[in-house]
Design a protein around this motif. Structure first.
Motif, short mmCIF file in Angstrom:
data_model
loop_
_atom_site.label_atom_id
_atom_site.label_comp_id
_atom_site.label_asym_id
_atom_site.label_seq_id
_atom_site.Cartn_x
_atom_site.Cartn_y
_atom_site.Cartn_z
N VAL A 137 33.25 7.14 -7.82
CA VAL A 137 31.83 6.99 -8.38
C VAL A 137 30.37 8.19 -8.18
N ASN A 138 30.59 8.50 -7.21
CA ASN A 138 29.07 8.96 -5.85
C ASN A 138 29.15 9.89 -7.66
N PHE A 139 29.79 10.40 -7.97
CA PHE A 139 29.55 12.28 -8.97
C PHE A 139 28.86 11.09 -10.64
N ASN A 140 29.29 9.87 -10.42
CA ASN A 140 28.58 9.21 -11.81
C ASN A 140 27.65 9.04 -11.78
N GLU A 141 27.17 8.37 -12.89
CA GLU A 141 25.58 7.62 -13.06
C GLU A 141 26.12 6.29 -13.87
N PRO A 142 26.06 5.39 -13.54
CA PRO A 142 26.60 3.98 -14.80
C PRO A 142 26.01 3.47 -16.20
N LEU A 143 26.70 4.59 -16.61
CA LEU A 143 27.21 4.63 -18.54
C LEU A 143 27.90 5.39 -18.59
N SER A 144 28.46 4.77 -19.85
CA SER A 144 30.02 5.43 -20.07
C SER A 144 29.41 6.41 -20.90
N MET A 145 30.79 7.57 -20.77
CA MET A 145 30.08 8.33 -22.14
C MET A 145 30.16 8.14 -23.66
N LEU A 146 30.39 6.46 -24.41
CA LEU A 146 30.11 6.16 -25.14
C LEU A 146 28.34 5.62 -25.22
N GLN A 147 28.11 5.30 -24.47
CA GLN A 147 26.61 5.12 -24.23
C GLN A 147 25.90 5.85 -23.82
N ARG A 148 26.35 7.20 -23.72
CA ARG A 148 25.71 8.56 -23.14
C ARG A 148 25.84 8.90 -24.70
N LEU A 149 26.58 8.68 -25.95
CA LEU A 149 26.58 9.07 -26.85
C LEU A 149 25.79 8.16 -28.08
N THR A 150 24.96 7.06 -28.18
CA THR A 150 24.15 6.47 -28.73
C THR A 150 22.90 6.22 -27.90
N GLU A 151 22.90 7.39 -26.51
CA GLU A 151 21.77 7.62 -26.42
C GLU A 151 20.71 8.48 -27.52
N TYR A 190 23.80 7.97 -1.16
CA TYR A 190 25.20 8.03 0.00
C TYR A 190 25.59 9.92 -0.11
N SER A 191 25.98 10.35 0.81
CA SER A 191 26.57 11.56 0.70
C SER A 191 27.98 11.87 0.47
N LEU A 192 28.36 12.95 0.12
CA LEU A 192 29.75 13.36 -0.09
C LEU A 192 29.79 14.86 -1.11
N ASN A 193 30.65 15.55 -0.10
CA ASN A 193 30.74 16.50 -0.71
C ASN A 193 31.67 17.33 -2.24
N LEU A 194 30.92 17.36 -3.09
CA LEU A 194 31.56 17.22 -4.20
C LEU A 194 32.62 18.89 -3.97
N TRP A 195 32.17 20.19 -3.30
CA TRP A 195 33.00 20.93 -3.10
C TRP A 195 34.23 20.29 -2.68
N SER A 196 34.25 19.15 -2.01
CA SER A 196 35.24 19.42 -1.45
C SER A 196 37.14 18.52 -1.78
N ILE A 197 36.12 17.92 -3.37
CA ILE A 197 37.18 17.51 -4.00
C ILE A 197 37.14 17.95 -5.29
N MET A 198 36.39 18.90 -5.47
CA MET A 198 36.82 19.66 -6.61
C MET A 198 37.05 21.34 -6.64
N LYS A 199 37.48 21.54 -5.37
CA LYS A 199 38.24 23.02 -5.08
C LYS A 199 39.58 23.58 -5.37
N ASN A 200 39.83 22.09 -5.66
CA ASN A 200 41.39 22.29 -5.75
C ASN A 200 41.80 21.95 -7.76
N LEU A 260 29.30 -2.69 -11.25
CA LEU A 260 29.36 -2.44 -9.65
C LEU A 260 28.72 -1.66 -8.43
N MET A 261 28.72 -0.54 -9.81
CA MET A 261 28.20 0.69 -9.70
C MET A 261 26.15 0.63 -9.35
N GLU A 262 26.30 -0.04 -10.57
CA GLU A 262 24.91 -0.20 -11.27
C GLU A 262 24.61 -0.71 -9.88
#
Length: 746
Positions: free
Chosen positions: A376-390, A353-363, A662-664
């Motif tokens: 969720v286009n800019f996420n990965e299917p893990l939470s910060m708690l899971q990244r911490l456990t990683e 899926y293509s999405l322009n990150l700058w169009s969302i974050m410029k403001n 659902l994202m995964e």
């Protein structure tokens, strides 16, 4: 008249006006090599060529080099630096002031533009480059047809205007008897206009035929190039799979170290000074040395090692010298071959899926990243708690450290563990899900790795998570991390605040350290890439030994190894005992110091030290990524299992979060809807708590502060630090399946 139109000359190419072609001369500093650094050179710009000499007198007989600006790339750095790249070679130059640098840049850019025009419009350009004669003839044919079209266009405009004038004059003479000459003139001009129009049509037809012929040829060439690229991609993919297979085979049956390594020559690590070496070859171009570099590695002879070996008996050996470095084979084989349960090894491929990150974050420039609503286009299917456990990907390093008798050797392994937690982030530019307040995540690996982990989101603004890990192999780890993130327009900085604590059961050694800053670059344009930078100070609160690690930030002007990490382990007296080196995305090595001495020179008033060490030993090596990792968010083997469904987990576990699940599965539209629903519910809950707090304040009652379920704020006994510490009870509640304390957040 037809002959007149056909014989009209084609317009020649317009004259090329090239301003600023005067010769420009001046002094610049040019990078030469490690020993000499930047040297003053006389540069002369003339006719699109930038030449340089040692002195002005050399202009008469010896040129040290010439840079063609027509094909050069000019890049401006900071602090008066500029870089010219031509024919695969880079020239690092430095001016004496910002004004002088700007004058050179403007002049070089103008000269480059002029040289490019000359190269494109010169008729005798056969010596400009290896252009085939056939292509040159085709190009000239297209240009000739364009000239014909231009000529016809001018004639149509000219004759059309004349015809219009004649018609106007004829209208004025209507009713007059003397209009025969006017009618004849109108007929002639109308005929001339018709002939010119026919010529225009014929020229357009010829141009179309030539263009179609060239188009077919270009399409054929493009198809051939695509086939070649596809073949090359298949070859590279096959080589990558073979490489992964070989590394996996090596990991499952690794070769063991032998004691012969102790007989290898020593290394000398010099924290030394720059010295002028005029006898070095001027043409030798070396990589740039980092200006803040602290040591350089060279080799010493065998007898020095034997001479110094008797003077280092005070350093503990911890048993067999190689036990603490190569015994990862035992641990890793236990961790990766004796699995009691088969875990999943893949997840659904990431949708394109293509999405322009700058169009969302410029403001959102300058705002806290955790407060920016993101799809969720800019996420990965893990939470910060899971990244911490990683961070526990290489827990075997702590298992080996727990078996060390020497606290200094143990410190080296702890340092390697702190670096290894960043190895999984090298391709992971996506953002993990922000956990909801009260969200938890457990990871029970008692059977496979001997540990189990529990984490909980204890605060939402600012986002903070508490983490606790207990291992049956002799260690306990806990941390309280608050994420501070800022979006700066071109990059995003993530600054983890808080300390990580590690205690070994048998020795009681208590280590404390913090994390470095992570930066995601190229938010506006280009490919996203991540960098880790900063310092880590690891302190053993029991023995007062320390380790200082430096994560070198990436710099365009530095030719050092990217993602470089260096460090020094010191005893309680501040004496350096080990040198650490490596990269945070590949491996770390340690070298035992056997002797040290002061350098013989001074550079900018700083005295440096020379360390002599034994042969470096491997502490940690990154595992290869699974097959098809590029389509699975570049997840490691452990990361692929973190969101795997588990029975009997708490109802607040990240695995049960619907938008993440659902994202995964690749259902991103549905995931976005669920994400918005959860965030709205969380906002309403926060407003409810704020209203209750305001009401209690008005009534003079105590304000009820949110309390986590499994963690409580306490003061650490050894460090005096106030942090969230595991209060216990989670695993007992899981055994009873009593989750009555858990809030309903999903």
């Amino acid at each position: 008249m037809n002959e007149l139109v056909k014989s009209l000359p084609s317009p020649s190419l317009p004259g090329i006006h090239l301003p600023g072609m005067d010769t420009y001369k001046g002094w610049l500093f040019k990078w030469t090599n490690y020993l000499k650094g930047y040297q003053r050179r006389w540069f002369v710009l003339s006719n699109g060529l930038l030449s340089y000499y040692r002195t002005q007198a050399e202009m008469a007989h010896t040129c040290r080099g010439t840079i063609p600006l027509a094909t050069a790339h000019i890049e401006v750095g900071d602090t008066c630096h500029l870089v010219l790249t031509s024919e695969g070679r880079s020239y690092h130059l430095k001016a004496t002031s910002d004004g002088e640098c700007q004058r050179w840049v403007s002049t070089l850019q103008q000269a480059k533009a002029n040289a490019t025009l000359l190269m494109h419009h010169s008729d005798d350009s056969g010596d400009e480059g290896p252009v085939p004669q056939e292509d040159r003839a085709r190009t000239q044919g297209v240009l000739n047809k364009l000239d014909d079209l231009s000529t016809c266009n001018e004639l149509i405009g000219k004759h059309g205007a004349a015809l219009q004038r004649s018609l106007s004059e004829l209208e004025e003479l209507r009713g007059s008897t003397d209009n025969t000459d006017k009618l004849k003139a109108v007929n002639e001009r109308a005929t001339l206009f018709r002939i010119t129009s026919n010529a225009m049509i014929n020229a357009c037809r010829d141009f179309l035929n030539v263009a179609e012929t060239h188009s077919r040829r270009w399409q054929k060439t493009l198809h051939h190039e695509r086939e070649q690229r596809h073949h090359l991609e298949e070859t590279i993919e096959q080589l990558a799979k073979q490489h992964n297979s070989l590394e996996r085979a090596w990991r499952e049956n690794p070769t063991t170290y032998t004691d012969t390594q102790l007989k290898q020559p020593c290394h000398v690590i010099a924290i030394g000074v720059e010295r002028d070496a005029s006898d070095e070859n001027e043409d030798a171009e070396f990589f740039d040395a980092m200006e803040d570099s602290t040591f350089i590695t060279v080799t010493a002879s065998d007898h020095i090692q034997h001479k110094r070996s008797g003077s280092n008996q005070s350093m503990k050996s911890g048993g067999t010298p190689n036990d603490w470095t190569h015994s990862q084979n035992d641990s890793s084989s236990t961790n990766h071959t004796q699995l009691q349960r088969t875990r999943r090894s893949r997840i659904p491929d990431k949708p394109n899926y293509s999405l322009n990150l700058w169009s969302i974050m410029k403001n959102c420039i300058g705002k806290d990243l955790s407060k920016i609503p993101m799809p969720v286009n800019f996420n990965e299917p893990l939470s910060m708690l899971q990244r911490l456990t990683e961070d526990l990907e290489y827990s075997e390093l702590l298992d080996r450290a727990a078996r060390c008798d020497s606290s200094l050797e143990q410190m080296c392994l702890v340092a390697a563990f702190s670096v290894s937690s960043y190895s999984t982030t090298v391709h992971r530019t996506a953002k993990p899900f922000n956990p909801l307040l009260g969200e938890t995540y457990e990871l029970d690996r008692l059977e496979e790795y001997g540990y189990r982990s529990i984490s909980e989101q204890v605060s939402h603004h600012p986002p903070a998570a508490a983490h606790h890990v207990t291992s049956q192999r002799g260690w306990t780890l806990w941390q309280d991390i608050t994420i501070d993130s800022k979006f700066r327009g071109k990059y995003i900085s993530v600054m983890p605040l808080g300390n990580i604590h590690l205690q070994f059961h048998s020795s009681g050694n208590h280590y404390v350290w913090s994390k470095v800053t992570s930066t995601v670059h190229n938010i506006i344009v280009g490919k996203l890439w991540i960098d880790q930078s900063g310092d880590i100070e690891i302190v053993n609160n029991t023995t007062k030994e320390t380790c200082h690690l430096k994560f070198s930030p990436y710099s365009y002007f530095s030719r050092e190894v990217p993602r470089k990490v260096t460090g020094v382990v010191e005893d309680r007296d501040g004496t350096a005992r080990y040198i650490l080196s490596g990269t945070w995305d590949d491996k770390m090595e340690s070298a035992k110091i056997v002797d040290s001495s002061q350098g013989c020179g001074v550079s900018e008033g700083k005295q440096k030290t020379v360390y002599q060490t034994l042969q470096p030993k491997l502490l940690w090596k990154k595992y290869p990524l699974p097959d098809n990792a590029e389509n699975m968010h570049f997840f490691s083997s452990l990361a692929l299992t973190l969101n795997e469904e588990e029975d009997e987990v708490a109802p607040t576990d990240s695995r049960l979060r619907p938008d993440q699940r659902l994202m995964e599965a690749g259902l991103w539209d549905e995931a976005n809807s669920q994400k918005q629903r959860l965030e709205e519910c969380q906002r309403l809950e926060r407003k409810r708590r704020e209203a209750q707090a305001n009401q209690a304040l008005e009534e003079g009652q105590d304000i009820e502060v949110y309390q986590p379920v499994w963690f409580q704020r306490r003061t650490d006994d050894s460090t005096g630090e106030s942090m969230y510490i595991y209060r216990g009870g989670y695993w007992e509640a899981k055994e009873r399946q009593d989750w009555s304390q858990c809030p309903e957040i999903f």
